[in-house]
Design a protein around this motif. Structure first.
Motif: not given
Length: 242
Positions: A116, A177, A180, A184, A191-192, A194, A213-214, A216
């Protein structure tokens, strides 16, 4: 069956409770587990595989035992604290090293995994430093230095990083963002997952009308957190460190 994701434990001799919590976590997740992914910064600092401390060996033995006894594969993506972990320690720990950006198919869905830190483009000073310390030539030179000298350098970098972190705002520490979304789309994932930012959360957003979706997965300090992925759901779990 489920797959587990953790990151940012920052294990060290100074915080034995976190190590105890980690071992308890492993002991309580031994059945119906397809795999364990550690998304970086397992240790607070890593000088090289030739350094041997009781903590390093204890963690390696625990991970290896966990993997072999319960037939659970362990995968590791380097963090910004322990990017020097090499094949020697990975083999000792029964971990499989992955590249910094890795696409895995989980229960029929493609998912992008990473530590990340490369998402935090607003932290320009860190990104500049990252390019330097990840230079293969400089890493080779660093590994040729005596161990005691490398330890001094490593802890100086760590101390300086901690000091600067106190004064950084969340918008600098957080992900960018646009980056990100770029990654993707590039990897064709929705989906990520991290770590790195220590801001445990689930984020939902749209790109050109499509849902993404992300996750953390958060750090392990006052609380510990992990992401559990099954065929039906993705769920973040947060609990107090014992």
């Amino acid at each position: 069956m489920s797959t587990l994701f953790i990151a940012d434990l920052h294990l060290s001799e100074q915080h034995p409770k976190i190590t105890e919590t980690f071992f308890s976590f492993l002991d309580s997740h031994t059945t119906n587990i397809d795999a364990l992914y550690i998304l970086g910064d397992l240790f607070e600092v890593w000088i090289g595989d030739d350094e041997h401390t009781p903590l390093m060996d204890l963690v390696a033995d625990k991970l290896s035992q966990y993997s072999k006894q319960h037939h659970i594969p362990i995968y590791y993506i380097h963090g910004n604290r322990d990017f020097m972990i090499g094949k020697k320690y990975a083999n000792q720990s029964s971990m499989q090293l992955l590249p910094e950006h890795y696409v895995v198919t989980l229960y029929g869905q493609k998912v992008l995994l990473m530590h990340g830190d490369t998402l935090c483009l607003a932290d320009k000073n860190y990104q500049k430093m990252r390019k330097v310390i990840h230079n293969p030539i400089l890493q080779t030179i660093f590994n040729l230095l005596p161990l005691h000298f490398r330890k001094k350098i490593g802890w100086k970098i760590r101390t300086a990083s901690q000091s600067k972190k106190v004064h950084k705002k969340n918008n600098i520490m957080g992900v960018t963002q646009d980056e990100v979304e770029r990654l993707l789309l590039f990897h064709r994932c929705h989906t990520l997952i991290h770590g790195h930012t220590h801001q445990v959360a689930e984020h939902q957003f749209k790109i050109s009308g499509e849902s993404f979706k992300r996750y953390d997965v958060g750090d392990w300090f006052h609380n510990y957190s992990y992401l559990e992925v099954t065929e039906q759901s993705c769920q973040l779990h947060i609990s107090k460190v014992d």
